[in-house]
Scaffold this active site. Structure first.
Site, PDB file in Angstrom:
ATOM      1  N   LYS A  19     -80.235 -60.506  49.008  1.00 58.94           N
ATOM      2  CA  LYS A  19     -81.224 -61.056  48.082  1.00 58.94           C
ATOM      3  C   LYS A  19     -80.559 -62.006  47.087  1.00 58.94           C
ATOM      4  O   LYS A  19     -79.984 -61.565  46.087  1.00 58.94           O
ATOM      5  CB  LYS A  19     -81.921 -59.912  47.332  1.00 58.94           C
ATOM      6  CG  LYS A  19     -82.568 -58.907  48.297  1.00 58.94           C
ATOM      7  CD  LYS A  19     -83.558 -58.023  47.634  1.00 58.94           C
ATOM      8  CE  LYS A  19     -84.090 -56.967  48.591  1.00 58.94           C
ATOM      9  NZ  LYS A  19     -84.534 -57.528  49.905  1.00 58.94           N
ATOM     10  N   HIS A  33     -68.022 -64.151  56.370  1.00 64.70           N
ATOM     11  CA  HIS A  33     -68.152 -63.986  57.833  1.00 64.70           C
ATOM     12  C   HIS A  33     -68.400 -65.281  58.599  1.00 64.70           C
ATOM     13  O   HIS A  33     -68.221 -65.300  59.821  1.00 64.70           O
ATOM     14  CB  HIS A  33     -69.299 -63.028  58.173  1.00 64.70           C
ATOM     15  CG  HIS A  33     -69.133 -61.642  57.659  1.00 64.70           C
ATOM     16  ND1 HIS A  33     -68.025 -60.874  57.953  1.00 64.70           N
ATOM     17  CD2 HIS A  33     -69.934 -60.866  56.871  1.00 64.70           C
ATOM     18  CE1 HIS A  33     -68.158 -59.691  57.357  1.00 64.70           C
ATOM     19  NE2 HIS A  33     -69.293 -59.663  56.696  1.00 64.70           N
ATOM     20  N   ASP A  73     -64.662 -56.662  49.539  1.00 70.68           N
ATOM     21  CA  ASP A  73     -65.985 -56.368  50.123  1.00 70.68           C
ATOM     22  C   ASP A  73     -65.788 -55.240  51.143  1.00 70.68           C
ATOM     23  O   ASP A  73     -64.735 -55.141  51.775  1.00 70.68           O
ATOM     24  CB  ASP A  73     -66.462 -57.650  50.824  1.00 70.68           C
ATOM     25  CG  ASP A  73     -67.895 -57.608  51.326  1.00 70.68           C
ATOM     26  OD1 ASP A  73     -68.720 -58.328  50.763  1.00 70.68           O
ATOM     27  OD2 ASP A  73     -68.172 -56.888  52.309  1.00 70.68           O
ATOM     28  N   ASP A  84     -70.508 -54.387  47.633  1.00 69.42           N
ATOM     29  CA  ASP A  84     -70.987 -53.348  48.558  1.00 69.42           C
ATOM     30  C   ASP A  84     -69.951 -52.252  48.785  1.00 69.42           C
ATOM     31  O   ASP A  84     -70.222 -51.278  49.496  1.00 69.42           O
ATOM     32  CB  ASP A  84     -71.462 -53.961  49.886  1.00 69.42           C
ATOM     33  CG  ASP A  84     -70.473 -54.952  50.477  1.00 69.42           C
ATOM     34  OD1 ASP A  84     -69.358 -55.083  49.952  1.00 69.42           O
ATOM     35  OD2 ASP A  84     -70.838 -55.604  51.483  1.00 69.42           O
ATOM     36  N   HIS A 125     -84.936 -67.053  49.866  1.00 68.96           N
ATOM     37  CA  HIS A 125     -85.265 -65.730  50.417  1.00 68.96           C
ATOM     38  C   HIS A 125     -84.849 -65.661  51.867  1.00 68.96           C
ATOM     39  O   HIS A 125     -85.254 -66.507  52.660  1.00 68.96           O
ATOM     40  CB  HIS A 125     -86.780 -65.481  50.350  1.00 68.96           C
ATOM     41  CG  HIS A 125     -87.318 -65.464  48.960  1.00 68.96           C
ATOM     42  ND1 HIS A 125     -87.454 -64.292  48.242  1.00 68.96           N
ATOM     43  CD2 HIS A 125     -87.732 -66.475  48.147  1.00 68.96           C
ATOM     44  CE1 HIS A 125     -87.932 -64.594  47.044  1.00 68.96           C
ATOM     45  NE2 HIS A 125     -88.108 -65.893  46.953  1.00 68.96           N
ATOM     46  N   HIS A 139     -66.964 -54.984  53.977  1.00 67.20           N
ATOM     47  CA  HIS A 139     -66.862 -55.525  55.335  1.00 67.20           C
ATOM     48  C   HIS A 139     -65.571 -56.315  55.511  1.00 67.20           C
ATOM     49  O   HIS A 139     -65.029 -56.855  54.544  1.00 67.20           O
ATOM     50  CB  HIS A 139     -68.075 -56.406  55.638  1.00 67.20           C
ATOM     51  CG  HIS A 139     -69.390 -55.665  55.580  1.00 67.20           C
ATOM     52  ND1 HIS A 139     -70.197 -55.686  54.456  1.00 67.20           N
ATOM     53  CD2 HIS A 139     -70.006 -54.873  56.497  1.00 67.20           C
ATOM     54  CE1 HIS A 139     -71.278 -54.935  54.689  1.00 67.20           C
ATOM     55  NE2 HIS A 139     -71.184 -54.418  55.916  1.00 67.20           N
TER      56      HIS A 139
HETATM   57  C1  ZL4 Z   1     -81.333 -56.780  58.473  1.00 72.87           C
HETATM   58  O1  ZL4 Z   1     -84.425 -54.996  57.715  1.00 72.87           O
HETATM   59  O2  ZL4 Z   1     -74.588 -54.423  61.855  1.00 72.87           O
HETATM   60  C2  ZL4 Z   1     -81.892 -58.046  58.714  1.00 72.87           C
HETATM   61  C3  ZL4 Z   1     -79.940 -56.569  58.571  1.00 72.87           C
HETATM   62  C4  ZL4 Z   1     -83.249 -58.224  58.642  1.00 72.87           C
HETATM   63  C5  ZL4 Z   1     -85.512 -57.462  58.348  1.00 72.87           C
HETATM   64  C6  ZL4 Z   1     -86.254 -57.488  59.651  1.00 72.87           C
HETATM   65  C7  ZL4 Z   1     -85.509 -57.321  60.954  1.00 72.87           C
HETATM   66  C8  ZL4 Z   1     -85.339 -55.903  61.410  1.00 72.87           C
HETATM   67  C9  ZL4 Z   1     -80.229 -54.270  57.976  1.00 72.87           C
HETATM   68  C10 ZL4 Z   1     -79.396 -55.326  58.329  1.00 72.87           C
HETATM   69  C11 ZL4 Z   1     -84.240 -55.741  62.414  1.00 72.87           C
HETATM   70  C12 ZL4 Z   1     -82.885 -55.780  61.774  1.00 72.87           C
HETATM   71  C13 ZL4 Z   1     -81.753 -55.565  62.748  1.00 72.87           C
HETATM   72  N1  ZL4 Z   1     -84.063 -57.203  58.333  1.00 72.87           N
HETATM   73  C14 ZL4 Z   1     -80.420 -55.831  62.131  1.00 72.87           C
HETATM   74  C15 ZL4 Z   1     -75.352 -55.335  64.591  1.00 72.87           C
HETATM   75  C16 ZL4 Z   1     -76.611 -55.460  63.975  1.00 72.87           C
HETATM   76  C17 ZL4 Z   1     -77.681 -56.324  64.594  1.00 72.87           C
HETATM   77  C18 ZL4 Z   1     -78.727 -56.687  63.574  1.00 72.87           C
HETATM   78  O3  ZL4 Z   1     -71.531 -58.196  52.780  1.00 72.87           O
HETATM   79  N2  ZL4 Z   1     -79.349 -55.478  63.041  1.00 72.87           N
HETATM   80  C19 ZL4 Z   1     -75.479 -56.052  63.386  1.00 72.87           C
HETATM   81  C20 ZL4 Z   1     -74.233 -57.325  58.923  1.00 72.87           C
HETATM   82  C21 ZL4 Z   1     -74.708 -56.101  59.660  1.00 72.87           C
HETATM   83  C22 ZL4 Z   1     -74.982 -55.567  62.027  1.00 72.87           C
HETATM   84  C23 ZL4 Z   1     -73.621 -57.014  57.586  1.00 72.87           C
HETATM   85  C24 ZL4 Z   1     -72.488 -58.023  55.585  1.00 72.87           C
HETATM   86  C25 ZL4 Z   1     -72.229 -59.283  54.824  1.00 72.87           C
HETATM   87  C26 ZL4 Z   1     -71.164 -59.163  53.732  1.00 72.87           C
HETATM   88  C27 ZL4 Z   1     -70.893 -60.505  53.042  1.00 72.87           C
HETATM   89  C28 ZL4 Z   1     -73.234 -58.283  56.872  1.00 72.87           C
HETATM   90  N3  ZL4 Z   1     -75.015 -56.450  61.007  1.00 72.87           N
HETATM   91  C29 ZL4 Z   1     -77.283 -54.238  63.389  1.00 72.87           C
HETATM   92  C30 ZL4 Z   1     -78.333 -54.662  62.373  1.00 72.87           C
HETATM   93  C31 ZL4 Z   1     -83.602 -55.966  58.045  1.00 72.87           C
HETATM   94  C32 ZL4 Z   1     -82.174 -55.715  58.126  1.00 72.87           C
HETATM   95  C33 ZL4 Z   1     -81.606 -54.450  57.865  1.00 72.87           C
HETATM   96  C34 ZL4 Z   1     -77.969 -55.141  58.468  1.00 72.87           C
HETATM   97  N4  ZL4 Z   1     -77.141 -55.955  59.142  1.00 72.87           N
HETATM   98  C35 ZL4 Z   1     -77.172 -54.138  57.936  1.00 72.87           C
HETATM   99  N5  ZL4 Z   1     -75.879 -54.367  58.315  1.00 72.87           N
HETATM  100  C36 ZL4 Z   1     -75.904 -55.480  59.045  1.00 72.87           C
HETATM  101  O4  ZL4 Z   1     -69.916 -58.751  54.237  1.00 72.87           O
HETATM  102  C37 ZL4 Z   1     -72.044 -61.156  52.379  1.00 72.87           C
HETATM  103 ZN    ZN Z   2     -70.071 -56.814  52.781  1.00 72.61          ZN
HETATM  104 CA    CA Z   3     -63.066 -56.581  52.829  1.00 72.18          CA
END
Ligand code: ZL4
Ligand code: ZN
Ligand code: CA
Length: 379
Positions: free
Chosen positions: A32, A139, A174, A263, A24, A176
């Site tokens: 997840k 990443h 993906d 995604d 988790h 991203h």
């Molecule tokens: C979360 O609710 O855009 C993480 C991440 C944790 C729970 C509790 C913490 C609350 C959305 C995302 C604060 C969360 C702040 N929790 C997250 C610039 C960011 C800084 C971090 O598919 N905040 C960063 C990463 C992306 C950013 C995407 C894709 C992976 C893949 C391959 C990675 N990071 C802004 C966001 C939550 C959270 C809710 C989140 N993070 C959404 N998008 C991001 O390419 C596997």
């Molecule tokens: Zn992604």
């Molecule tokens: Ca891609």
């Protein structure tokens, strides 16, 4: 069968270590690992295991992981403690993306172990197509976790493939940008990376513009297709097919690695595209039809039930059973309740939440860039 039309029957191996699904990231985190248990169960309840060899691979070893990663970084991960990081990181909250949850290192060894064994199966020619839905964490950097990814199983898998293959083509659908894989091979012509992704200055990770094209020996061997929001099946296929067809023709890879992040589907929690199960699956079908040794990996995907649907459908496409299996989720699947809102369909229609901002002119420009780049490569 379809296999006879497209080419000879392909030998398929499926890699899954059940332990990977029990971790988790923490409350409310979008990633997840449990989605992997739901996916695996659905694949089994559609009886797709009759069409491939299923393997439970061992976890990756420390030595295998440091083939790419810095030892200091991996020791932090094993200890479950990040170094004291510069303040800039702490303020913008990027650490929330990569929490050090219980057993994070073990989690990485499970998905990476599957990718490594999949690569070895291709190297030994035990299989023509290998599948690991738990992999695809594109990443992770040499010495830094990023965007839900800690260990870059793709880079480690490609390094394994390079022991037996001169040229590897990496394709990433993906939503991203596949920045960790691009960075790792930015200076070499032995790996060509092509990422299709949403690009916007505020969309993670903020890289992947057309101008990022590789350097020194790797110049022209990194390709980026920064798409605008709302892309539909038609628009996606319009860019994906001609580009990938000419990549294979001109680069002539010995093996293809396809990251199938779910995604990019419509209605994903983090995504902004409008792809249907059919549109996403069409990319997998197309790459398979090119008849090269192929590694299929997972990646992102944040609407749990749709991730399971997407990768089950794509497993069926790989084994040539997609037009045979029922569109109703099997009743005996213990996770069936996960699929309830859309009446238990395998491939329900997904709502279009974004207008397609990709004009025909813009898509033609991207195709033109790829064609111009292809003329510059030689080997
Ligand atoms: C979360 O609710 O855009 C993480 C991440 C944790 C729970 C509790 C913490 C609350 C959305 C995302 C604060 C969360 C702040 N929790 C997250 C610039 C960011 C800084 C971090 O598919 N905040 C960063 C990463 C992306 C950013 C995407 C894709 C992976 C893949 C391959 C990675 N990071 C802004 C966001 C939550 C959270 C809710 C989140 N993070 C959404 N998008 C991001 O390419 C596997
Ligand atoms: Zn992604
Ligand atoms: Ca891609």
């Amino acid at each position: 069968t379809k296999d006879d039309v497209i080419g000879r029957k392909r030998n398929i191996m499926y890699f899954h270590n059940e332990n990977v699904a029990a971790f988790h990231y923490g409350p409310h985190h979008p990633m997840k690992p449990f989605r992997l248990a739901v996916t695996h169960s659905l694949i089994l309840h559609y009886n797709l295991q009759h069409y491939f060899t299923m393997v439970e691979p061992p976890p990756a070893t420390y030595e295998e992981i440091i083939a790419f990663h810095d030892t200091d970084y991996i020791e932090e991960l094993m200890a479950g403690k990040w170094r004291v990081v510069p303040d800039e990181d702490a303020v913008d909250g990027t650490a929330d993306d990569v929490p050090l949850f219980d057993g994070v290192y073990d989690y990485c060894t499970y998905y990476t172990g599957s990718t490594i064994q999949a690569a070895k199966a291709l190297n030994c020619k035990w299989a023509d197509i290998v599948i690991n839905w738990s992999g695809g964490l594109h990443h992770a950097k040499k010495a830094q976790a990023s965007g839900f990814c800690y260990v870059n199983d793709i880079v480690i898998g490609i390094l394994e493939l390079l022991k037996h293959n001169q040229r590897v083509l990496y394709i990433d659908i993906d939503i991203h940008h596949g920045d960790g894989v691009q960075d790792a091979f930015y200076f070499t012509s032995r790996v060509m990376t092509a990422s299709f992704h949403h690009y916007h200055e505020k969309f993670f990770p903020g890289t992947g513009i057309v101008k990022e094209k590789g350097r020194s020996d790797g110049k022209h061997y990194s390709l980026n297709f920064p798409l605008r929001e709302g892309i539909t099946d038609e628009s996606y296929a319009y860019v994906f097919k001609p580009i990938v067809r000419s990549l294979v023709k001109f680069y002539d890879p010995n093996v293809i690695v396809l990251q199938c992040g779910a995604d990019s589907l419509g209605s994903d929690k983090l995504g902004k595209f409008n792809l249907s199960f059919n549109g996403h699956g069409e990319c997998i079908r197309f790459v398979k039809s090119l008849n090269r040794p192929l590694m299929i990996l997972g990646g992102g995907g944040y609407r749990l039930r749709n991730v399971a649907r997407c990768w089950t459908n794509e497993t069926a496409i790989i084994v040539g059973q997609d037009d045979v299996i029922s569109d109703i989720i099997p009743e005996i699947d213990p996770y069936r309740k996960c699929f309830a809102p859309e009446h238990y369909k395998l491939r329900p229609e997904l709502p279009h939440r974004f207008r397609d901002a990709n004009t025909r002119e813009f898509l033609d420009y991207l195709i033109g860039v790829a064609e111009e780049r292809m003329r510059k490569i030689e080997h």
